[in-house]
Design a protein around this motif. Structure first.
Motif, PDB file in Angstrom:
ATOM      1  N   GLU A 177    -101.577 -83.490  65.212  1.00 56.30           N
ATOM      2  CA  GLU A 177    -100.643 -84.621  65.451  1.00 56.30           C
ATOM      3  C   GLU A 177     -99.636 -84.173  66.738  1.00 56.30           C
ATOM      4  O   GLU A 177     -98.994 -85.254  67.245  1.00 56.30           O
ATOM      5  N   SER A 178     -99.625 -82.847  66.998  1.00 59.92           N
ATOM      6  CA  SER A 178     -98.921 -82.783  68.224  1.00 59.92           C
ATOM      7  C   SER A 178     -99.621 -82.860  69.349  1.00 59.92           C
ATOM      8  O   SER A 178     -98.701 -82.677  70.598  1.00 59.92           O
ATOM      9  N   ARG A 179    -101.070 -82.978  69.547  1.00 61.86           N
ATOM     10  CA  ARG A 179    -101.632 -83.063  70.716  1.00 61.86           C
ATOM     11  C   ARG A 179    -101.559 -84.426  71.454  1.00 61.86           C
ATOM     12  O   ARG A 179    -101.458 -85.410  70.692  1.00 61.86           O
ATOM     13  N   ARG A 180    -101.445 -84.462  72.766  1.00 57.08           N
ATOM     14  CA  ARG A 180    -101.542 -85.696  73.283  1.00 57.08           C
ATOM     15  C   ARG A 180    -102.747 -86.491  73.258  1.00 57.08           C
ATOM     16  O   ARG A 180    -102.694 -87.644  73.247  1.00 57.08           O
ATOM     17  N   GLY A 181    -103.871 -85.723  73.191  1.00 55.44           N
ATOM     18  CA  GLY A 181    -105.197 -86.499  73.300  1.00 55.44           C
ATOM     19  C   GLY A 181    -105.711 -85.995  71.994  1.00 55.44           C
ATOM     20  O   GLY A 181    -105.360 -85.430  71.087  1.00 55.44           O
ATOM     21  N   PRO A 182    -107.305 -86.300  72.121  1.00 57.63           N
ATOM     22  CA  PRO A 182    -107.918 -86.200  70.908  1.00 57.63           C
ATOM     23  C   PRO A 182    -108.092 -84.614  70.570  1.00 57.63           C
ATOM     24  O   PRO A 182    -107.998 -83.892  71.368  1.00 57.63           O
ATOM     25  N   VAL A 183    -108.566 -84.203  69.195  1.00 57.95           N
ATOM     26  CA  VAL A 183    -108.755 -82.863  68.607  1.00 57.95           C
ATOM     27  C   VAL A 183    -109.918 -82.822  68.131  1.00 57.95           C
ATOM     28  O   VAL A 183    -110.405 -84.000  67.501  1.00 57.95           O
ATOM     29  N   VAL A 184    -110.879 -81.753  68.528  1.00 64.14           N
ATOM     30  CA  VAL A 184    -112.145 -81.709  67.826  1.00 64.14           C
ATOM     31  C   VAL A 184    -112.089 -80.702  66.887  1.00 64.14           C
ATOM     32  O   VAL A 184    -111.060 -79.835  66.763  1.00 64.14           O
ATOM     33  N   TYR A 185    -113.009 -80.645  65.684  1.00 68.74           N
ATOM     34  CA  TYR A 185    -113.078 -79.563  64.782  1.00 68.74           C
ATOM     35  C   TYR A 185    -114.562 -79.125  64.640  1.00 68.74           C
ATOM     36  O   TYR A 185    -115.451 -79.744  64.814  1.00 68.74           O
ATOM     37  N   LYS A 186    -114.688 -77.794  64.358  1.00 64.39           N
ATOM     38  CA  LYS A 186    -116.148 -77.460  64.301  1.00 64.39           C
ATOM     39  C   LYS A 186    -115.773 -75.852  63.408  1.00 64.39           C
ATOM     40  O   LYS A 186    -114.923 -75.478  62.906  1.00 64.39           O
ATOM     41  N   ARG A 187    -117.302 -75.507  63.170  1.00 66.07           N
ATOM     42  CA  ARG A 187    -117.219 -74.279  62.340  1.00 66.07           C
ATOM     43  C   ARG A 187    -116.687 -73.130  63.063  1.00 66.07           C
ATOM     44  O   ARG A 187    -116.726 -73.040  64.330  1.00 66.07           O
ATOM     45  N   THR A 188    -116.133 -72.093  62.335  1.00 67.23           N
ATOM     46  CA  THR A 188    -115.758 -70.975  62.676  1.00 67.23           C
ATOM     47  C   THR A 188    -116.703 -69.862  62.571  1.00 67.23           C
ATOM     48  O   THR A 188    -116.490 -68.988  63.472  1.00 67.23           O
ATOM     49  N   GLY A 189    -117.318 -69.861  61.603  1.00 64.39           N
ATOM     50  CA  GLY A 189    -118.528 -68.809  61.618  1.00 64.39           C
ATOM     51  C   GLY A 189    -119.963 -69.457  61.915  1.00 64.39           C
ATOM     52  O   GLY A 189    -119.973 -70.530  62.388  1.00 64.39           O
TER      53      GLY A 189
END
Length: 309
Positions: free
Chosen positions: A147-159
């Motif tokens: 919610e703090s980012r100006r634009g889109p955020v992606v999510y992905k695996r860490t491992g």
């Protein structure tokens, strides 16, 4: 060192036979402990053996590609398997890692460099631009970041694992509604970079094989791995990016790796990740770059350069 059905390992074996007249050993750890093995040390030195292989003590270079855990023998109780696995790992890893060979990559460096947090922090220190990132299992922290980012955020695996392919996606409202699920699986959240294109770079001990992927022309705008129908062309990195790349790979202790870099609309080259065991055969098929030949030269001569390139 890879699974017996790994096409990259099969292609490398063919390259070593055809270009260098060598007979490589393709070792799949799933064959152990079904096959027996021994290590002996005495006043004459050391000997290593695995019953289904010939020439283990003569090995001078190893491609540590995708080693697989040993298989569970029939009749072993689940309660005993942790002990069995620890003993098998201690034996087979010690047997192999004690070979005084050229390792691509050194197993210890390979394991450490495979950790995304290590990669990202090292890449930033090496001079790369890195998208602002949060890796967490705290749902509140994740929500606050998105919610703090100006634009889109992606999510992905860490491992990394042999589990089902997991694509990088842009966080949507439905994802925010189920953030509680990350409590048991720490997830990577990262600023989405509007891209001109994506670059996949195969690093062979100082030799860069770079491919420009026209990812924004197809369905792989977020994750360039999702579309191989777009244009793939040979590319050359700017000198400043090459310098950061060399610094990064040296700091990680890797002589081989496959990197994903995104060229942003702002002209910046953003580091996304490096896979010490990454896929590259499709890049050679698409562009004609002699990547297998380069890696074979590294294994045989200690030099990944290819005459004429």
């Amino acid at each position: 060192m890879s699974e017996s059905d790994d096409l990259h390992a099969t292609a490398m074996a063919a390259t070593l036979r055809d270009h260098h007249g060598l007979s490589p050993i393709h070792l799949d750890l799933r064959d152990f402990p079904r096959e027996s093995g021994s290590f002996r040390l005495d006043r004459l030195g050391t000997t290593r053996s695995l019953s289904h292989l010939i020439g283990l003590d003569d090995v001078r270079s190893v491609w540590w590609r995708r080693p697989h855990p040993s298989t569970v023998p029939a009749g072993v109780r689940a309660t005993d398997d942790a002990y069995r696995q620890a003993e098998c790992d201690a034996f087979i890893q010690g047997l192999l890692w004690s070979i005084p060979a050229c390792w691509v990559n050194d197993p210890g460096a390979d394991r450490t460099a495979g950790r995304k947090i290590v990669q990202l922090e090292t890449a930033q220190r090496a001079g790369f631009a890195v998208p602002e990132t949060l890796i967490t299992n705290d749902p509140d922290e994740a929500r606050s970041f998105v919610e703090s980012r100006r634009g889109p955020v992606v999510y992905k695996r860490t491992g990394t694992s042999r589990a089902e392919f997991s694509e990088t996606r842009i966080v949507g409202q439905a994802d925010l509604d189920r953030l509680a699920g990350i409590r048991s699986a720490p997830t990577t959240f990262q600023d989405y970079i509007d891209a001109e294109c994506d670059l996949r770079v195969v690093w062979v001990d100082g030799v860069e094989w770079t491919v420009r992927i026209d990812s924004q022309a197809g369905v792989g705008r977020v994750d360039s791995r999702l579309d191989t129908s777009v244009d793939f062309v040979r590319e050359q990195l700017p000198a400043s990016v090459s310098k950061s790349l060399a610094t990064l790979m040296g700091a990680l202790g890797l002589s081989f790796g496959v990197l994903d870099i995104r060229l942003g609309m702002d002209g910046e080259y953003y580091f996304l990740e490096v896979n010490p065991q990454g896929q590259f055969a499709y890049l050679e098929i698409k562009t004609g770059l002699p990547i297998f030949h380069s890696l074979a030269n590294l294994l045989v001569f200690g030099d990944g350069s290819v005459q004429g390139y």
